[in-house]
Write a protein that holds these residues in place. Structure first.
Motif, mmCIF file in Angstrom:
data_model
loop_
_atom_site.group_PDB
_atom_site.id
_atom_site.type_symbol
_atom_site.label_atom_id
_atom_site.label_comp_id
_atom_site.label_asym_id
_atom_site.label_seq_id
_atom_site.Cartn_x
_atom_site.Cartn_y
_atom_site.Cartn_z
ATOM 1 N N ILE A 88 -37.183 -20.895 -8.535
ATOM 2 C CA ILE A 88 -37.832 -22.075 -7.963
ATOM 3 C C ILE A 88 -37.234 -22.421 -6.599
ATOM 4 N N THR A 92 -39.566 -22.676 -3.465
ATOM 5 C CA THR A 92 -39.547 -23.918 -2.685
ATOM 6 C C THR A 92 -39.337 -23.614 -1.205
ATOM 7 N N THR A 95 -42.716 -22.171 0.129
ATOM 8 C CA THR A 95 -43.774 -23.165 0.311
ATOM 9 C C THR A 95 -43.445 -24.140 1.443
ATOM 10 N N PHE A 122 -45.570 -27.292 -1.983
ATOM 11 C CA PHE A 122 -44.163 -27.674 -1.792
ATOM 12 C C PHE A 122 -43.796 -28.850 -2.699
ATOM 13 N N THR A 123 -44.687 -29.841 -2.793
ATOM 14 C CA THR A 123 -44.442 -30.989 -3.665
ATOM 15 C C THR A 123 -44.323 -30.554 -5.117
ATOM 16 N N ASP A 125 -43.329 -27.664 -6.211
ATOM 17 C CA ASP A 125 -42.059 -26.961 -6.395
ATOM 18 C C ASP A 125 -40.870 -27.917 -6.407
ATOM 19 N N ILE A 126 -40.946 -28.989 -5.631
ATOM 20 C CA ILE A 126 -39.870 -29.989 -5.642
ATOM 21 C C ILE A 126 -39.777 -30.652 -7.021
ATOM 22 N N LEU A 129 -38.307 -28.162 -9.367
ATOM 23 C CA LEU A 129 -36.876 -28.030 -9.094
ATOM 24 C C LEU A 129 -36.100 -29.154 -9.768
#
Length: 365
Positions: A88, A92, A95, A122-123, A125-126, A129
């Protein structure tokens, strides 16, 4: 409290990784095209990895599914959590890089099933994470669902199922087609824009120097009536115009787009080979036989490729292909079908049949 948070995170992350992996495993060739985009000189500039894109695609998606399974059954938690964390973190980075530099407009996280913008990816993946970090810190609450022998069996069966599924879709076509060129779709309808479709709306911030002070006037396009010296204007798109599912489809001959004419054919066969230099030449003799049969049944047959006329004529002569090749953008052809070559049968723009070169014997005219 931590125990319940770990359980929620475990189920959410595990299920999401399995779903995301299976969607991409359904179409590993499509995901490999996305990896090639990332490896290209204009993005990460790793061209030496481009020939390995398909193998990397299959490996990554199978690992994604297996890690999701391992997390759900609680097997090998230390290995699973660190693998998920490293994966991840890498995703991240990709992305964020795509979003910030606007390099790759679709990460391919969920294949063609769910399209995400770079910032949405990206959001996502955050959030993942953060949930995986919860799992790392709460590792002691992750206990196996079964005994060691059963866990090994579940893992082995999952791995074997993924390998068999990957082999099937590579030798044929994706089991589920999420693209706008699936069987039953009408290409003309896919290119049309509804009357009530959203229009593009932009906001213009006009800057003026009025008596030595900067003044900003915002409009939706009209030049404002301001007594002052114009400095500049900044444009911000606040609503994107509707984009039809099919927006880049052409069938060109000598620079003229013949798509509207050819898509009106009652009986049309398309032989698609996005790059004739990379095609499987062993099947062109069978393509010649199949298309000859189609022409005898009253079908119009055309070839579609992004290769040069010289290459197309060479292939036609060498394998006795009795039809002309038209030019279509390579990305469009890769989107239409994941086989090089492949054959489609259409009726007035509606796709009735679509087959991989391994399944040419399934065509019915």
């Amino acid at each position: 409290m931590m125990k319940y948070l770990v359980w929620i995170s475990r189920i959410f992350v595990g299920v999401l990784f399995i779903i995301s992996g299976l969607i991409k495993l359904n179409d590993p060739v499509g995901f490999s095209f996305k990896l090639e985009e990332y490896f290209s000189p204009g993005v990460l500039d790793l061209p030496f990895l481009m020939p390995l894109a398909l193998a990397t695609s299959i490996f990554v998606v199978i690992v994604e599914v297996i890690l999701g399974v391992l997390l759900l059954i609680g097997f090998k938690p230390k290995f699973t959590l660190w693998s998920l964390l490293l994966m991840i973190i890498f995703f991240t980075f990709l992305t964020f890089y795509s979003a910030y530099f606007n390099k790759v407009t679709d990460c391919g996280c969920f294949g063609d099933a769910i399209k995400l913008t770079p910032w949405e990816s990206f959001t996502k993946d955050i959030i993942l994470l953060a949930l995986i970090l919860v799992l790392v810190f709460g590792k002691k609450y992750i206990t196996p669902l079964f005994n060691a022998k059963t866990n090994w069996i579940v893992t082995g069966v999952s791995l074997l199922a993924c390998a068999l599924f990957a082999n099937h879709v590579l030798k044929h076509l994706p089991s589920v087609d999420f693209r706008p060129y699936k069987i039953g779709a009408n290409i003309q309808e896919g290119m049309s824009v509804p009357e009530n479709a959203p229009k593009s709306i932009s906001e213009y911030a006009w800057k003026f120097d009025v008596n030595g002070e900067e003044k900003i006037v915002v409009t939706h396009g009209d030049y404002p009536s301001v007594e002052g010296e114009f400095i500049g204007v900044e444009t911000t798109e606040i609503q994107k115009a509707y984009e039809p599912p099919i927006h880049d489809f052409t069938i060109e001959k000598n620079g003229e787009d013949m798509a509207s004419f050819l898509l009106e054919e009652n009986k049309l066969v398309m032989v698609i080979a996005y790059d004739l230099a990379k095609s499987n030449y062993d099947v062109f003799s069978e393509v010649a036989s199949v298309t000859s049969k189609a022409k005898n049944k009253g079908y119009k047959v055309i070839g579609m490729s992004a290769s040069s006329n010289e290459m197309a004529n060479k292939i036609r002569k060498e394998y006795g292909l009795d039809f002309d090749f038209y030019f279509t953008d390579e990305t469009t052809l890769k989107t239409i079908v994941r086989s090089n070559p492949a054959v489609l049968v259409l009726e007035r723009g509606t796709i009735l049949q679509k087959v991989h070169f391994n399944d040419l014997d399934e065509l019915k005219f």
